[in-house]
Scaffold this active site. Structure first.
Site, PDB file in Angstrom:
ATOM      1  N   GLU A 108      15.695   8.745  26.770  1.00 14.76           N
ATOM      2  CA  GLU A 108      16.886   9.482  26.351  1.00 14.76           C
ATOM      3  C   GLU A 108      17.117  10.718  27.210  1.00 14.76           C
ATOM      4  O   GLU A 108      18.228  11.253  27.255  1.00 14.76           O
ATOM      5  CB  GLU A 108      16.799   9.885  24.871  1.00 14.76           C
ATOM      6  CG  GLU A 108      15.620  10.769  24.514  1.00 14.76           C
ATOM      7  CD  GLU A 108      14.341   9.986  24.286  1.00 14.76           C
ATOM      8  OE1 GLU A 108      13.256  10.553  24.539  1.00 14.76           O
ATOM      9  OE2 GLU A 108      14.414   8.824  23.875  1.00 14.76           O
ATOM     10  N   ASP A 155       9.242   3.494  25.725  1.00 12.60           N
ATOM     11  CA  ASP A 155       9.396   4.782  25.067  1.00 12.60           C
ATOM     12  C   ASP A 155      10.206   5.744  25.942  1.00 12.60           C
ATOM     13  O   ASP A 155      10.332   5.556  27.153  1.00 12.60           O
ATOM     14  CB  ASP A 155       8.015   5.370  24.779  1.00 12.60           C
ATOM     15  CG  ASP A 155       8.039   6.361  23.622  1.00 12.60           C
ATOM     16  OD1 ASP A 155       9.131   6.635  23.092  1.00 12.60           O
ATOM     17  OD2 ASP A 155       6.954   6.853  23.239  1.00 12.60           O
TER      18      ASP A 155
END
Length: 746
Positions: A469, A466
């Site tokens: 970014e 997860d």
């Protein structure tokens, strides 16, 4: 961006007061074109422009020459490279590139006649032209100055002279530019930005650029290619930016960079596609092909092919945010089996740690007292276990001093003693994340792999990689600046998790959110924090379609959306959304239930039995899904395919983003509203409703079609053969692959 009349401000982001030490340099007509070791070297002079609003050559300053290199790869790719900061053009050493062994250099040569340099490969095919013919003019007025010289370069990536990709020197009048063919900037005497532009047609459409939550045709839009938390699937932010687009004129362009960059698809000017890199290097692969699938195949030849995923991963995944104990997980898994809801994977999100969200890569000893026995019991019952974690180390984690001392995480720019805390690594936690794991460091990468290996050795089968970014920006990393690393970070992160998972379990897989070019080599990816609503459902499909048009084969999404609305964590989900999203999930490459509220089907009693029917259909179709997935790993096909992949000559489908092919044989039309109705477009030819056997004529719209909640419009061509497994199973462990049958669509 403040819109002005001036290219300097609108595209190159100059200071509007013109008080900074910065200048713009424009490419002029090439002065020399020659072959060097099979490449073509073009000497391009650049002329400084006066620091003013209108463009004007500053002839008091000498021109600067830079070499523009053309290199051909195979029969369908031409690379165009130039750098003002002494970067070198390489085929190896880039995290993004993984060149197919079959993709060899094609030596180029150059001929000159009638003011045109013609560049051909060793098979005699024209791959580029440079025209130095003077402008054809007839004097009428000197109200405006004459145009500045420019470079007229056209690339024919696959030798098709009917679809050249031409540099654009786009202006309203000579002082008022909308695009430069090539240009760069100097800031305080150093090159720091570069731009390249290509001409486009008035009716040209564009797709790709990553998981883009937009309409199918991206023409008229500008994207800032910087990975960041998308905060849902209905805005301009994106977890997965890919510097690649494909045109309806049947070519694609891959901008080989991890720097922050900007891409305008006929937006700043409807005559040009423009790219701007925040680093003064332009490295562009122009890709040809007769079909969208071939263009994507050639793109994968450059950046890598997705590998096949384990068969169990194509079964159903059950999750929510979050399960907090072994007893809770056992209860849910036992009920799934008792009520014969087929399921293969149970995912544990943030709650398996000592403290929720405090990632230490260890099971909570009170709530998961014997993780090996817990995992073994689930395995014996046909379940694989996936675990959540993230790539940041919190100040409260037991590993924090170790990671600081060994520089396994990023070091604050001012040192740890002056570090300001940050909670920006998560939208849902107030934890102070001290640093980002430094995957540019081999030592840090091996340390991280060791953490995962401990879990995989216990029996865990998949790691949810997860986030990724965003990274800590006010920090130092071993071999990259934060600005260079931000976009590529997801690839390094997923590569590490994928490799250790494959080494330990034999199955290469991650469950990832962020992505950049090359991440398709480390599947699979899902669509982030979608809203549990009709808008969230529609936005998810848009993102998945563009993601498939960006080189990725496998993609999933949270069924039935991740978060509620209007109360993010607590609003109850509409059962109709749950049902329609389930139908979409059945016809997706992977199918996972997840989100901030209860996701198990028995909490939706009015539809629970119908949900079970759709789950069983998923398992019935697994032979087809796996067959199509294998094809996707060797070609340019994604599993979720925009209609334009099959019908590029049909202008209508370049504007359809609520239908898709699932594999190559199913045309799927999900219902994404509460009215149980939708318009359906069927391309040319004859079609058969997969569920009813009813025949339909294509090449037309069917308006306002009623679709009862337990139905979904899915079509095949007559004569299609679909591999199916007709026996009921509880997981893929129960499938006898010798009993697969072929369903014939009449």
């Amino acid at each position: 961006m403040k819109q002005t009349n001036y290219y300097l401000f609108d595209w190159m982001d100059f200071d509007e007061s013109l008080s900074k030490d910065e200048s713009l340099w424009k490419a002029y007509t090439s002065t020399e074109v020659k072959a060097v070791d099979g490449d073509i070297h073009i000497t391009v002079p650049y002329q400084k422009q006066v620091l003013q609003e209108d463009m004007l050559a500053d002839t008091d300053v000498p021109q600067r020459d830079y070499i523009l290199i053309l290199r051909a790869y195979g029969d369908s790719i031409v690379r165009m490279f130039t750098s003002m900061v002494d970067d070198e053009m390489k085929d190896t050493g880039s995290y993004m590139l993984e060149l197919d062994k079959a993709l060899t250099h094609k030596p180029l040569s150059v001929e000159f006649a009638d003011n045109v340099y013609t560049i051909k490969d060793n098979d005699g095919r024209t791959r580029a032209r440079i025209d130095i013919t003077p402008y054809n003019t007839e004097w009428w007025s000197d109200l405006q100055p004459g145009p500045q010289p420019t470079i007229h370069l056209t690339v024919y990536p696959d030798g098709n002279l009917a679809k050249g990709v031409e540099l654009s020197d786009d202006h309203f009048s000579p002082p008022r530019y909308d695009a430069l063919p090539i240009g760069f900037c100097l800031t305080e005497g150093k090159p720091d930005r570069a731009t390249v532009s290509f001409k486009c047609e008035a009716d040209e459409c564009f797709v790709g650029t990553g998981e883009r939550f937009r309409k199918m045709d991206l023409s008229g839009q500008t994207f800032y290619l910087k990975n960041q938390d998308g905060q849902g699937v209905n805005n301009r932010r994106a977890y997965k930016n890919i510097p690649f687009y494909m045109s309806s004129r049947m070519y694609g362009v891959f901008y080989h960079t991890s720097d922050y960059c900007r891409l305008s698809l006929a937006d700043h000017s409807s005559r040009s596609v423009q790219f701007r890199n925040d680093r003064a290097t332009i490295d562009t692969f122009i890709i040809g092909g007769e079909t969208p699938e071939r263009i994507l195949f050639h793109y994968r030849q450059l950046t890598g092919f997705p590998p096949m995923l384990p068969i169990w991963s194509f079964g159903i995944w059950m999750s929510r945010m979050t399960y907090f104990s072994a007893d809770e997980v056992d209860e849910i898994c036992d009920r799934l089996r008792a009520e014969h809801y087929p399921c293969d994977v149970i995912h544990l999100d943030t709650g398996w740690f000592r403290t929720d969200w405090l990632c230490e890569w260890k099971f909570n000893p009170e709530r998961f007292p014997n993780p090996e026995r817990f995992l073994k019991r689930l395995s014996d019952n046909g379940y694989k276990v996936s675990l959540w974690q993230l790539p940041y180390v919190a100040n409260g984690a037991e590993q924090i001093e170790e990671t600081k001392a060994n520089k396994y995480i990023s070091t604050p720019t001012g040192g740890w003693e002056n570090a300001a805390g940050t909670s920006g690594a998560s939208n849902f936690s107030t934890l102070d994340y001290a640093g980002t794991i430094d995957f540019t460091s081999e030592k840090a990468t091996e340390w991280y792999k060791g953490l995962l290996k401990n879990l995989l050795d216990m029996g865990v089968k998949c790691i949810k990689t997860d986030f990724g970014e965003n990274i800590h920006m006010d920090a130092t990393y071993e071999s990259m600046t934060p600005e260079q690393l931000n976009n590529i970070y997801s690839l390094l992160y997923q590569k590490a998790a994928y490799e250790v998972t494959k080494d330990v379990t034999g199955d290469g897989i991650v469950w990832a959110r962020a992505a950049w070019a090359g991440c398709q080599r480390y599947p699979l990816h899902w669509g982030g924090d979608s809203e549990s609503s009709w808008a969230g459902l529609a936005g998810s499909l848009k993102g998945g379609l563009h993601f498939g048009l960006s080189g990725f084969a496998f993609w999933s999404h949270d069924v039935p959306g991740f978060h509620s609305e209007p109360d993010f964590m607590n609003s109850v989900i509409d059962p109709k959304v749950y049902m329609r999203w389930t139908q979409f999930g059945v016809f997706s490459s992977h199918m996972r239930y997840h989100g901030s509220h209860k996701r198990e089907p028995w909490y939706y009693p009015t539809i629970a039995e119908d949900i079970k029917k759709w789950w069983r259909l998923r398992y019935r179709l697994l032979p087809y899904i796996i067959e199509e997935s294998r094809i996707a790993t060797e070609s340019g096909w994604p599993m979720i395919q925009a209609l334009l992949m099959h019908h590029p000559e049909d202008k209508t489908v370049w504007h359809i983003d609520d239908e898709y092919y699932f594999g190559r044989k199913f045309l799927v039309c999900p219902v994404m509203n509460g009215n149980d109705r939708r318009d359906i477009y069927l391309p040319e030819g004859e079609w058969v409703n997969f569920f009813t056997g009813e025949h339909f004529e294509g090449g037309k719209w069917y308006r306002n079609v009623e679709v009862p909640l337990d139905e979904m419009p899915v079509f095949c061509r007559p004569g299609t053969e679909i591999k199916v497994y007709d026996e009921k199973v509880d997981s893929t462990d129960d499938i006898d692959w010798q009993k697969v049958k072929t369903l014939f669509i009449e």
